[in-house]
Design a protein around this motif. Structure first.
Motif, short mmCIF file in Angstrom:
data_model
loop_
_atom_site.label_atom_id
_atom_site.label_comp_id
_atom_site.label_asym_id
_atom_site.label_seq_id
_atom_site.Cartn_x
_atom_site.Cartn_y
_atom_site.Cartn_z
N ARG A 94 30.08 -55.32 5.39
CA ARG A 94 29.82 -56.10 4.10
C ARG A 94 28.69 -55.58 3.25
O ARG A 94 28.79 -55.36 2.10
CB ARG A 94 29.45 -57.44 4.48
N GLY A 95 27.79 -55.25 3.84
CA GLY A 95 26.70 -54.60 3.15
C GLY A 95 26.98 -53.33 2.03
O GLY A 95 26.83 -53.17 1.13
N SER B 1 30.26 -44.48 -5.01
CA SER B 1 30.51 -45.76 -4.80
C SER B 1 31.68 -45.58 -3.58
O SER B 1 32.08 -46.48 -2.87
CB SER B 1 30.87 -46.53 -5.53
N ALA C 178 30.43 -52.59 -4.65
CA ALA C 178 30.60 -53.54 -6.04
C ALA C 178 29.81 -53.63 -6.80
O ALA C 178 30.10 -53.95 -7.97
CB ALA C 178 31.07 -54.90 -5.07
N LEU C 179 28.29 -53.34 -6.35
CA LEU C 179 27.25 -53.55 -7.31
C LEU C 179 27.50 -52.25 -8.34
O LEU C 179 27.15 -52.41 -9.50
CB LEU C 179 26.06 -53.45 -6.63
N TYR D 142 33.79 -52.98 8.69
CA TYR D 142 34.23 -54.48 8.82
C TYR D 142 35.26 -54.46 9.35
O TYR D 142 35.45 -55.72 10.23
CB TYR D 142 34.20 -54.93 7.11
N MET E 125 30.15 -52.59 1.46
CA MET E 125 31.22 -53.10 0.17
C MET E 125 30.19 -53.62 -0.60
O MET E 125 30.75 -53.46 -2.09
CB MET E 125 32.15 -53.92 0.96
N ALA E 126 29.39 -54.35 -0.43
CA ALA E 126 28.51 -54.89 -1.46
C ALA E 126 27.75 -54.21 -2.44
O ALA E 126 28.05 -54.20 -3.73
CB ALA E 126 27.63 -56.12 -0.82
N ALA E 127 27.14 -53.07 -1.90
CA ALA E 127 26.76 -52.04 -2.83
C ALA E 127 27.76 -51.23 -3.57
O ALA E 127 27.31 -50.88 -4.72
CB ALA E 127 25.80 -50.79 -1.78
#
Length: 133
Positions: free
Chosen positions: A24-25, A97, A31-32, A108, A27-29
């Protein structure tokens, strides 16, 4: 289930949940980074030239054409605007990314599979322990 099996089952679940969290972390990075690149491409900006001069207003890289003629961003907006939003750093951010997103997705998925496998094994053990009617 004996105590060693319970300890192993708990550690297996914790490891799966940890992998999910890392996934999750990452993928969040990613996405940012994608949101930042989208912001750089879509929104207009201005270049500050100091207190004595008025800032230069620049259109976005994505929506700079006002006419039917296919003209480059450099021609439409000028050299200073083109240099401020150069393609090099934008593409470098996108390339950075991609490994984050793919590694995050893999972690995940692996963590989710581990947690589901542990739940399945626990349910099978519980069903085998019950007396048949």
């Amino acid at each position: 289930m004996n105590s060693l099996a319970q300890i192993y089952d708990r550690e297996f679940r914790v490891r799966g949940l940890r992998e999910q969290g890392w996934g999750r972390g990452l993928m969040a990075a990613a996405a940012l980074i994608w949101l930042w690149v989208g912001y750089l491409l879509v929104f207009p900006f201005s270049i500050d030239r100091g207190e004595r001069f008025k800032p230069i207003e620049c259109e976005s890289r994505a929506f700079h054409q006002d006419s039917d003629h296919a003209v480059s961003y450099l021609t439409d907006e000028g050299e200073r605007c083109d240099a401020e939003r150069d393609w090099g750093p934008i593409l470098a951010a996108l390339l950075l990314s991609l490994p984050l997103a793919s590694l995050g997705t893999g972690l995940y998925a692996s963590g989710t599979a581990a947690v589901r496998t542990a739940k399945y094994a626990a349910e099978i053990t519980r069903l085998n322990a019950t007396k048949e009617v």
